[in-house]
Design a protein around this motif. Structure first.
Motif, PDB file in Angstrom:
ATOM      1  N   UNK A  76     -80.014 112.373 -29.054  1.00 48.25           N
ATOM      2  CA  UNK A  76     -80.497 111.045 -28.709  1.00 48.25           C
ATOM      3  C   UNK A  76     -81.777 110.817 -29.497  1.00 48.25           C
ATOM      4  N   UNK A  77     -81.863 109.657 -30.145  1.00 44.88           N
ATOM      5  CA  UNK A  77     -83.055 109.282 -30.899  1.00 44.88           C
ATOM      6  C   UNK A  77     -83.969 108.481 -29.976  1.00 44.88           C
ATOM      7  N   UNK A  78     -85.227 108.931 -29.901  1.00 46.99           N
ATOM      8  CA  UNK A  78     -86.221 108.259 -29.065  1.00 46.99           C
ATOM      9  C   UNK A  78     -87.480 108.108 -29.909  1.00 46.99           C
ATOM     10  N   UNK A  79     -87.796 106.883 -30.297  1.00 51.67           N
ATOM     11  CA  UNK A  79     -88.964 106.652 -31.139  1.00 51.67           C
ATOM     12  C   UNK A  79     -88.801 107.364 -32.466  1.00 51.67           C
ATOM     13  N   UNK A  80     -89.756 108.221 -32.827  1.00 50.10           N
ATOM     14  CA  UNK A  80     -89.681 108.949 -34.096  1.00 50.10           C
ATOM     15  C   UNK A  80     -89.172 110.378 -33.923  1.00 50.10           C
ATOM     16  N   UNK A  81     -88.550 110.674 -32.772  1.00 49.36           N
ATOM     17  CA  UNK A  81     -88.020 112.015 -32.488  1.00 49.36           C
ATOM     18  C   UNK A  81     -86.516 111.961 -32.250  1.00 49.36           C
ATOM     19  N   UNK A  82     -85.847 113.056 -32.583  1.00 52.17           N
ATOM     20  CA  UNK A  82     -84.447 113.246 -32.234  1.00 52.17           C
ATOM     21  C   UNK A  82     -84.395 114.421 -31.263  1.00 52.17           C
ATOM     22  N   UNK A  83     -83.822 114.198 -30.091  1.00 53.79           N
ATOM     23  CA  UNK A  83     -83.665 115.239 -29.077  1.00 53.79           C
ATOM     24  C   UNK A  83     -82.229 115.737 -29.114  1.00 53.79           C
ATOM     25  N   UNK A 130     -77.092 104.669 -32.635  1.00 53.23           N
ATOM     26  CA  UNK A 130     -77.424 103.573 -33.544  1.00 53.23           C
ATOM     27  C   UNK A 130     -78.770 102.991 -33.157  1.00 53.23           C
ATOM     28  N   UNK A 131     -79.666 102.953 -34.119  1.00 51.92           N
ATOM     29  CA  UNK A 131     -80.952 102.267 -33.988  1.00 51.92           C
ATOM     30  C   UNK A 131     -81.054 101.462 -35.264  1.00 51.92           C
ATOM     31  N   UNK A 132     -82.164 101.581 -35.989  1.00 46.14           N
ATOM     32  CA  UNK A 132     -82.206 100.963 -37.305  1.00 46.14           C
ATOM     33  C   UNK A 132     -81.514 101.847 -38.334  1.00 46.14           C
ATOM     34  N   UNK A 177     -79.159 125.361 -25.163  1.00 51.05           N
ATOM     35  CA  UNK A 177     -80.298 125.242 -26.077  1.00 51.05           C
ATOM     36  C   UNK A 177     -80.706 123.781 -26.171  1.00 51.05           C
ATOM     37  N   UNK A 178     -81.977 123.546 -26.444  1.00 52.76           N
ATOM     38  CA  UNK A 178     -82.473 122.209 -26.739  1.00 52.76           C
ATOM     39  C   UNK A 178     -83.286 122.286 -28.022  1.00 52.76           C
ATOM     40  N   UNK A 179     -83.458 121.136 -28.655  1.00 48.60           N
ATOM     41  CA  UNK A 179     -84.283 121.085 -29.864  1.00 48.60           C
ATOM     42  C   UNK A 179     -84.849 119.692 -30.016  1.00 48.60           C
ATOM     43  N   UNK A 180     -85.850 119.630 -30.873  1.00 45.20           N
ATOM     44  CA  UNK A 180     -86.478 118.363 -31.223  1.00 45.20           C
ATOM     45  C   UNK A 180     -86.747 118.387 -32.719  1.00 45.20           C
ATOM     46  N   UNK A 181     -86.610 117.232 -33.344  1.00 50.48           N
ATOM     47  CA  UNK A 181     -86.905 117.100 -34.766  1.00 50.48           C
ATOM     48  C   UNK A 181     -87.419 115.685 -35.001  1.00 50.48           C
ATOM     49  N   UNK A 182     -88.328 115.535 -35.948  1.00 48.71           N
ATOM     50  CA  UNK A 182     -88.779 114.209 -36.349  1.00 48.71           C
ATOM     51  C   UNK A 182     -87.636 113.505 -37.074  1.00 48.71           C
ATOM     52  N   UNK A 183     -87.584 112.180 -37.004  1.00 48.42           N
ATOM     53  CA  UNK A 183     -86.501 111.452 -37.659  1.00 48.42           C
ATOM     54  C   UNK A 183     -86.538 111.599 -39.185  1.00 48.42           C
ATOM     55  N   UNK A 184     -87.674 112.027 -39.750  1.00 53.10           N
ATOM     56  CA  UNK A 184     -87.728 112.256 -41.198  1.00 53.10           C
ATOM     57  C   UNK A 184     -87.193 113.639 -41.587  1.00 53.10           C
ATOM     58  N   UNK A 185     -86.684 114.407 -40.599  1.00 54.64           N
ATOM     59  CA  UNK A 185     -86.084 115.715 -40.884  1.00 54.64           C
ATOM     60  C   UNK A 185     -87.053 116.877 -40.814  1.00 54.64           C
ATOM     61  N   UNK A 186     -88.298 116.637 -40.476  1.00 54.70           N
ATOM     62  CA  UNK A 186     -89.285 117.714 -40.379  1.00 54.70           C
ATOM     63  C   UNK A 186     -89.491 118.099 -38.915  1.00 54.70           C
ATOM     64  N   UNK A 187     -90.144 119.240 -38.705  1.00 53.53           N
ATOM     65  CA  UNK A 187     -90.580 119.638 -37.377  1.00 53.53           C
ATOM     66  C   UNK A 187     -89.492 120.152 -36.451  1.00 53.53           C
ATOM     67  N   UNK A 210     -75.248 123.745 -36.410  1.00 56.28           N
ATOM     68  CA  UNK A 210     -75.496 122.345 -36.081  1.00 56.28           C
ATOM     69  C   UNK A 210     -76.006 121.635 -37.330  1.00 56.28           C
ATOM     70  N   UNK A 211     -75.405 120.501 -37.648  1.00 59.99           N
ATOM     71  CA  UNK A 211     -75.795 119.668 -38.780  1.00 59.99           C
ATOM     72  C   UNK A 211     -76.186 118.294 -38.265  1.00 59.99           C
ATOM     73  N   UNK A 212     -77.206 117.699 -38.863  1.00 57.78           N
ATOM     74  CA  UNK A 212     -77.611 116.332 -38.554  1.00 57.78           C
ATOM     75  C   UNK A 212     -77.418 115.484 -39.801  1.00 57.78           C
ATOM     76  N   UNK A 213     -76.839 114.315 -39.608  1.00 59.34           N
ATOM     77  CA  UNK A 213     -76.644 113.367 -40.702  1.00 59.34           C
ATOM     78  C   UNK A 213     -77.312 112.046 -40.333  1.00 59.34           C
ATOM     79  N   UNK A 214     -77.716 111.319 -41.350  1.00 60.88           N
ATOM     80  CA  UNK A 214     -78.371 110.036 -41.155  1.00 60.88           C
ATOM     81  C   UNK A 214     -77.835 109.057 -42.188  1.00 60.88           C
TER      82      UNK A 214
END
Length: 183
Positions: free
Chosen positions: A91-98, A43-45, A112-122, A62-66
């Motif tokens: 874990x959400x850190x700033x504008x990234x999801x780890x 939970x953040x904003x 495995x590890x991954x990173x994605x921008x909170x807007x769903x890109x990258x 793996x699915x991500x929901x917001x």
């Protein structure tokens, strides 16, 4: 669907009632005919969830929901490779999801590890281990510019505790066996 069960995740929001949660009745939040398992929340904003869900070949993806507090819901399948994935964490850190999870390489489960921008890109995923023996239930914690990991790994007879460490930019991966107990 011939014996296949379905399960949808419902969202809950903290509203300050005596139990701390109000169920948003009648609001199905997920789609697809396959079971959804092991959601985790941050939970953040916004509220972010990650889950594993089998695809048509029964390999879990793996699915991500917001969801924001105004009840807007978005879900994205973040993986689509033909290997089974389990126990995703985020874990959400700033504008990234780890992220971290374990994934089959055809013979053993690897971390495995991954990173994605909170807007769903990258989206960028990286296999971190490649040794023999299964690795299970990874967890992560981001502290400043480092990401720390812990998981269970078989040594052929028993499961032992391993930890991992890397920089937030994904460089400098290191893994350490922490236990050697025969029970």
């Amino acid at each position: 669907m011939s014996g296949m069960s379905t399960m949808a995740l419902s969202a809950n929001l903290h509203r300050g009632n005596e139990y701390g949660w109000d169920r948003m009745e009648g609001r199905r939040r997920t789609s697809g005919q396959f079971d959804k398992s092991f959601p985790t929340t941050v939970i953040g904003n916004k509220i972010y969830y990650v889950r594993q869900q089998p695809d048509a070949t029964k390999n879990r993806q793996i699915w991500t929901m917001e969801m924001n507090m105004m009840d807007r819901w978005k879900e994205v399948e973040t993986t689509d490779t033909p290997f089974d994935k389990q126990f995703p964490q985020l874990q959400v850190v700033g504008n990234k999801i780890c992220y971290t999870w374990n994934e089959s390489d055809g013979k053993y489960r690897q971390i495995w590890t991954a990173e994605m921008n909170v807007d769903g890109t990258g989206w960028k995923a990286t296999k971190r281990t490649s040794t023999y023996f299964d690795k299970c239930k990874p967890q992560l914690q981001v502290i400043e510019d480092k990401i720390y990991f812990v998981w269970r790994e078989s040594d052929g007879a028993h499961f032992q505790i391993w930890t991992g460490l890397m920089n937030r930019d994904g460089t400098g991966w290191q893994a350490f066996k922490r236990t050697t107990h025969a029970f």
